[in-house]
Design a protein around this motif. Structure first.
Motif, PDB file in Angstrom:
ATOM      1  N   GLY A 142       0.792  -1.220   0.000  1.00  0.00           N
ATOM      2  CA  GLY A 142       0.000   0.000   0.000  1.00  0.00           C
ATOM      3  C   GLY A 142       0.826   1.273   0.000  1.00  0.00           C
ATOM      4  O   GLY A 142       0.315   2.351  -0.334  1.00  0.00           O
ATOM      5  N   ARG A 143       2.105   1.161   0.374  1.00  0.00           N
ATOM      6  CA  ARG A 143       2.967   2.343   0.395  1.00  0.00           C
ATOM      7  C   ARG A 143       3.631   2.532  -0.959  1.00  0.00           C
ATOM      8  O   ARG A 143       3.462   1.730  -1.883  1.00  0.00           O
ATOM      9  N   ILE A 144       4.417   3.589  -1.076  1.00  0.00           N
ATOM     10  CA  ILE A 144       5.127   3.864  -2.321  1.00  0.00           C
ATOM     11  C   ILE A 144       6.475   3.134  -2.344  1.00  0.00           C
ATOM     12  O   ILE A 144       7.187   3.093  -1.334  1.00  0.00           O
ATOM     13  N   SER A 145       6.793   2.541  -3.480  1.00  0.00           N
ATOM     14  CA  SER A 145       8.122   1.962  -3.705  1.00  0.00           C
ATOM     15  C   SER A 145       8.863   2.890  -4.659  1.00  0.00           C
ATOM     16  O   SER A 145       8.302   3.297  -5.690  1.00  0.00           O
TER      17      SER A 145
ATOM     18  N   PRO B 131      -0.151   2.339  -5.461  1.00  0.00           N
ATOM     19  CA  PRO B 131       0.345   1.744  -4.235  1.00  0.00           C
ATOM     20  C   PRO B 131       1.055   0.422  -4.527  1.00  0.00           C
ATOM     21  O   PRO B 131       0.742  -0.256  -5.513  1.00  0.00           O
ATOM     22  N   SER B 132       1.973   0.054  -3.685  1.00  0.00           N
ATOM     23  CA  SER B 132       2.696  -1.203  -3.883  1.00  0.00           C
ATOM     24  C   SER B 132       1.803  -2.386  -3.524  1.00  0.00           C
ATOM     25  O   SER B 132       1.036  -2.333  -2.553  1.00  0.00           O
ATOM     26  N   GLN B 133       1.942  -3.462  -4.324  1.00  0.00           N
ATOM     27  CA  GLN B 133       1.140  -4.657  -4.110  1.00  0.00           C
ATOM     28  C   GLN B 133       2.065  -5.873  -3.992  1.00  0.00           C
ATOM     29  O   GLN B 133       3.174  -5.853  -4.527  1.00  0.00           O
TER      30      GLN B 133
ATOM     31  N   LEU C   4      12.931  -6.011  -5.066  1.00  0.00           N
ATOM     32  CA  LEU C   4      11.874  -5.358  -4.300  1.00  0.00           C
ATOM     33  C   LEU C   4      11.014  -6.417  -3.628  1.00  0.00           C
ATOM     34  O   LEU C   4      10.546  -7.352  -4.289  1.00  0.00           O
ATOM     35  N   THR C   5      10.819  -6.247  -2.323  1.00  0.00           N
ATOM     36  CA  THR C   5       9.942  -7.140  -1.563  1.00  0.00           C
ATOM     37  C   THR C   5       8.829  -6.304  -0.952  1.00  0.00           C
ATOM     38  O   THR C   5       9.102  -5.325  -0.250  1.00  0.00           O
ATOM     39  N   ILE C   6       7.599  -6.682  -1.248  1.00  0.00           N
ATOM     40  CA  ILE C   6       6.437  -5.992  -0.693  1.00  0.00           C
ATOM     41  C   ILE C   6       5.891  -6.844   0.452  1.00  0.00           C
ATOM     42  O   ILE C   6       5.483  -7.993   0.242  1.00  0.00           O
TER      43      ILE C   6
END
Lengths: 112, 113
Positions: free
Chosen positions: B16-19, B79-81, B109-111
């Motif tokens: 949900g945050r920005i990457s 948002p990041s998923q 990248l790890t969400i």
């Protein structure tokens, strides 16, 4: 999905043996590329082709040769495999009018 | 010489945050940049690109920014998923003609849920 297949998908071979990897496309694109992917290096270009029988070297071409006798097939040959050629190999294609390249699923090669 | 550098090997972001993924380059002659996404055991897939005549390009949740004075490229995912977890490569086009791509080293990248 771009119509690109690579064969074999996995191969284990011994030092000093010849190895040929095949890239096949169904898109009839003029440009084809071979890359290798190694940790810490991203993808590096080995050889590329800009038409049938037209090929040129990339950044890491030593120890590799290529051939393209038909539009749809681009072959990468390791004449005498070495352990330093253990890597994942990707083929890519590009349509002439566009900048983006589209990649195949890769071949994991292990040289013992 | 590595002409394109991704200085962060890994990045962890909450869902949900920005990457924000970054890429620095050294040659001011580059005029086209691309981002690719790669899942394990698959080939890289094209994500988004930008020409040097622009400073921003958007495609849904993905935006690429180009700062030519700083020689810096960034990819924003908002948002990041969880499905965004992958390795991301920036790339630039090399010499004209065959349009050879030069890649950075990649950022994993790890969400996190």
């Amino acid at each position: 999905d771009a119509g690109i297949t690579q064969s074999p998908r996995h191969k284990v071979t011994e030092t000093g043996t010849p190895v040929t990897l095949r890239c096949h496309q169904t898109e009839n694109h003029r440009y084809m590329y071979w890359y290798r992917q190694d940790p810490g290096h991203g993808l590096r270009l080995i050889h590329y082709s800009y038409g049938v029988k037209d090929t040129d070297k990339g950044e890491v071409s030593d120890g590799y040769s290529v051939s393209r006798s038909k539009t749809e097939d681009f072959l990468l040959t390791l004449e005498s495999a070495t352990s330093s050629q253990t890597s994942v190999y990707f083929c890519a294609i590009r349509e002439t009018a566009y900048n983006e390249q589209f990649f195949g699923p890769g071949t994991r090669l292990t040289v013992l | 010489d590595q002409q394109v550098k991704q200085n962060s090997p890994s990045l962890s972001v909450q869902e949900g945050r920005i990457s924000i993924l970054n890429c620095d380059y050294t040659n001011s002659m580059f005029d086209y940049f691309l981002w690719y996404k790669k899942y394990p055991a698959e080939g890289p897939t094209f994500l988004i690109s930008i020409s040097s005549i622009k400073d921003k390009n958007e495609d849904g949740r993905f935006t690429v920014f180009l700062n030519k004075s700083a020689k810096h490229l960034s990819l924003h995912i908002v948002p990041s998923q969880p499905g965004d977890s992958a390795v991301y490569f920036c790339a630039y086009l090399g010499i004209q003609g065959a349009q050879k791509l030069v890649f950075g080293q990649g950022t994993r990248l790890t969400i996190n849920p």
